[in-house]
Design a protein around this motif. Structure first.
Motif, PDB file in Angstrom:
ATOM      1  N   ASP A  55       1.323 -11.952   9.492  1.00  0.00           N
ATOM      2  CA  ASP A  55       1.462 -12.405   8.742  1.00  0.00           C
ATOM      3  C   ASP A  55       3.216 -12.919   8.929  1.00  0.00           C
ATOM      4  O   ASP A  55       3.415 -12.621   9.012  1.00  0.00           O
ATOM      5  N   PRO A  56       3.872 -14.426   9.284  1.00  0.00           N
ATOM      6  CA  PRO A  56       5.232 -15.173   9.558  1.00  0.00           C
ATOM      7  C   PRO A  56       5.825 -14.449   8.440  1.00  0.00           C
ATOM      8  O   PRO A  56       7.194 -14.016   9.209  1.00  0.00           O
ATOM      9  N   ALA A  57       4.915 -13.635   7.158  1.00  0.00           N
ATOM     10  CA  ALA A  57       6.572 -13.260   6.242  1.00  0.00           C
ATOM     11  C   ALA A  57       6.582 -11.735   6.517  1.00  0.00           C
ATOM     12  O   ALA A  57       7.758 -11.443   6.153  1.00  0.00           O
ATOM     13  N   PHE A  58       6.067 -10.815   7.368  1.00  0.00           N
ATOM     14  CA  PHE A  58       6.082  -9.919   7.326  1.00  0.00           C
ATOM     15  C   PHE A  58       7.785  -9.594   7.987  1.00  0.00           C
ATOM     16  O   PHE A  58       8.507  -9.879   8.315  1.00  0.00           O
ATOM     17  N   SER A  59       8.264  -8.133   6.805  1.00  0.00           N
ATOM     18  CA  SER A  59       9.778  -8.173   7.259  1.00  0.00           C
ATOM     19  C   SER A  59       9.299  -7.195   8.704  1.00  0.00           C
ATOM     20  O   SER A  59       8.325  -6.365   9.298  1.00  0.00           O
ATOM     21  N   GLU A  76       1.642 -13.237  18.411  1.00  0.00           N
ATOM     22  CA  GLU A  76       2.269 -14.684  17.840  1.00  0.00           C
ATOM     23  C   GLU A  76       1.821 -15.277  16.552  1.00  0.00           C
ATOM     24  O   GLU A  76       0.068 -14.791  16.573  1.00  0.00           O
ATOM     25  N   ASN A  77       2.261 -15.789  15.989  1.00  0.00           N
ATOM     26  CA  ASN A  77       1.040 -17.293  15.001  1.00  0.00           C
ATOM     27  C   ASN A  77       0.282 -17.726  15.845  1.00  0.00           C
ATOM     28  O   ASN A  77       0.335 -18.555  16.353  1.00  0.00           O
ATOM     29  N   GLU A  78      -1.177 -17.385  15.518  1.00  0.00           N
ATOM     30  CA  GLU A  78      -2.781 -18.550  15.861  1.00  0.00           C
ATOM     31  C   GLU A  78      -2.608 -19.592  15.327  1.00  0.00           C
ATOM     32  O   GLU A  78      -3.518 -20.713  15.309  1.00  0.00           O
ATOM     33  N   GLU A  79      -2.244 -19.794  13.893  1.00  0.00           N
ATOM     34  CA  GLU A  79      -2.113 -20.691  12.934  1.00  0.00           C
ATOM     35  C   GLU A  79      -4.118 -20.886  12.702  1.00  0.00           C
ATOM     36  O   GLU A  79      -4.400 -21.389  12.551  1.00  0.00           O
ATOM     37  N   GLY A  80      -4.485 -19.018  12.865  1.00  0.00           N
ATOM     38  CA  GLY A  80      -5.401 -19.148  12.800  1.00  0.00           C
ATOM     39  C   GLY A  80      -6.702 -19.734  14.017  1.00  0.00           C
ATOM     40  O   GLY A  80      -8.340 -18.759  13.819  1.00  0.00           O
ATOM     41  N   LYS A  81      -6.353 -19.854  14.255  1.00  0.00           N
ATOM     42  CA  LYS A  81      -7.454 -20.450  15.489  1.00  0.00           C
ATOM     43  C   LYS A  81      -7.570 -18.972  17.111  1.00  0.00           C
ATOM     44  O   LYS A  81      -7.317 -19.154  17.955  1.00  0.00           O
ATOM     45  N   HIS A  82      -9.055 -17.842  15.810  1.00  0.00           N
ATOM     46  CA  HIS A  82      -8.478 -16.754  17.002  1.00  0.00           C
ATOM     47  C   HIS A  82     -10.447 -16.614  16.473  1.00  0.00           C
ATOM     48  O   HIS A  82     -10.827 -17.303  16.523  1.00  0.00           O
ATOM     49  N   ARG A 204       3.149 -23.707  10.492  1.00  0.00           N
ATOM     50  CA  ARG A 204       3.148 -23.995  11.967  1.00  0.00           C
ATOM     51  C   ARG A 204       3.930 -23.020  12.816  1.00  0.00           C
ATOM     52  O   ARG A 204       5.276 -22.222  12.428  1.00  0.00           O
ATOM     53  N   LYS A 205       3.118 -23.082  14.231  1.00  0.00           N
ATOM     54  CA  LYS A 205       4.237 -22.152  14.820  1.00  0.00           C
ATOM     55  C   LYS A 205       5.743 -22.412  15.468  1.00  0.00           C
ATOM     56  O   LYS A 205       6.750 -21.559  15.145  1.00  0.00           O
ATOM     57  N   ASN A 210      12.446 -19.273  15.285  1.00  0.00           N
ATOM     58  CA  ASN A 210      12.979 -18.005  15.462  1.00  0.00           C
ATOM     59  C   ASN A 210      13.461 -17.013  14.993  1.00  0.00           C
ATOM     60  O   ASN A 210      13.857 -16.530  15.122  1.00  0.00           O
ATOM     61  N   SER A 211      11.996 -16.579  14.266  1.00  0.00           N
ATOM     62  CA  SER A 211      12.240 -15.977  13.812  1.00  0.00           C
ATOM     63  C   SER A 211      11.281 -14.399  14.688  1.00  0.00           C
ATOM     64  O   SER A 211      10.993 -14.685  15.720  1.00  0.00           O
ATOM     65  N   GLN A 212      11.897 -13.263  14.911  1.00  0.00           N
ATOM     66  CA  GLN A 212      11.672 -11.752  15.623  1.00  0.00           C
ATOM     67  C   GLN A 212      10.161 -12.013  15.456  1.00  0.00           C
ATOM     68  O   GLN A 212       9.673 -12.535  14.651  1.00  0.00           O
ATOM     69  N   ARG A 213       9.234 -11.892  16.816  1.00  0.00           N
ATOM     70  CA  ARG A 213       8.360 -12.265  16.777  1.00  0.00           C
ATOM     71  C   ARG A 213       7.751 -10.348  17.000  1.00  0.00           C
ATOM     72  O   ARG A 213       8.562  -9.734  17.558  1.00  0.00           O
TER      73      ARG A 213
END
Length: 219
Positions: A55-59, A76-82, A204-205, A210-213
């Motif tokens: 979840d891109p919102a995770f701290s 990484e953010n897969e945008e659900g494409k798994h 989206r990705k 700029n978020s920490q991966r």
């Protein structure tokens, strides 16, 4: 819920992917969703090391806690494409955006792949009822096309958790039902772009570059 999941697939899920768990350190509903995920993993015999979450919102704190629980962070953010691959896979996606479900279906758009996945998430029937058919077919075409090949049961209701699991269903795609879909359904496999979508409910990705991966955990 675990019983319904066991009956949905010819073989029980051996892995899990969880999207959109939210800020569970600060949100009670998100904590309940995480708790249910852990209970389901235990009931189904899926090792935490075979559950991949994002979840891109995770701290940072939440990513660390998930690691302590034994879950693995997607890098990484897969945008659900798994892509599920050959393994029977449970996708745990409660209250995710429609595009996330649509992307997931596109990524597994084949008889063998779809028949091996189960999705716990927003009711596909509910999505169909709430959207104009032209919008559903234009913006979320893979949801629209798979409806006739889907089995869906509503999530068990509980008066204490109506805000946590409302509009949630278990979805699976029996091979025989998928085979009954027309050949044209399988011929168009263009990746969704959502260029005309006015209310895209997905990060989206490029939205969080700029978020920490989170670092991927070693197998």
């Amino acid at each position: 819920s675990a019983g319904a999941l066991r009956g949905a697939l010819a073989e029980p899920p051996s892995r899990c992917v969880g999207y959109g768990l939210g800020r569970f350190c600060s949100c009670p509903a998100a904590r309940r969703q995480l708790a249910l995920l852990l209970l389901l993993l235990d009931e189904l015999g899926v090792p935490p090391s075979q559950c991949f979450v994002f979840d891109p919102a995770f701290s940072e704190q939440e990513r660390a806690l998930l690691g302590e629980l034994g879950l693995r962070l997607l890098p990484e953010n897969e945008e659900g494409k798994h892509r599920a691959g050959e393994a029977a896979t449970l996708f745990y996606m409660i209250h995710c955006g429609k595009a996330l479900y649509n992307n997931l279906l596109w990524s597994n758009w084949a008889l063998g792949a779809l028949s091996k996945i189960v999705i716990i998430g927003n009711s596909f029937r509910g999505i169909e009822e709430r959207l104009l058919s032209r919008i559903l077919e234009r913006d979320y075409s893979y949801i629209a096309k798979v409806l006739k090949g889907t089995e869906e049961i509503a999530f068990p209701a509980h008066p204490h958790y109506t805000d946590t699991f409302n509009d949630t269903s278990i979805h699976w795609f029996p091979l025989q039902k998928l085979k009954e879909l027309s050949s044209e359904v399988w011929e168009f496999v263009e990746e969704p772009t959502y260029q005309e979508c006015d209310d895209l409910e997905i990060i989206r990705k490029e939205d969080n570059v700029n978020s920490q991966r989170p670092a991927a955990l070693e197998p």
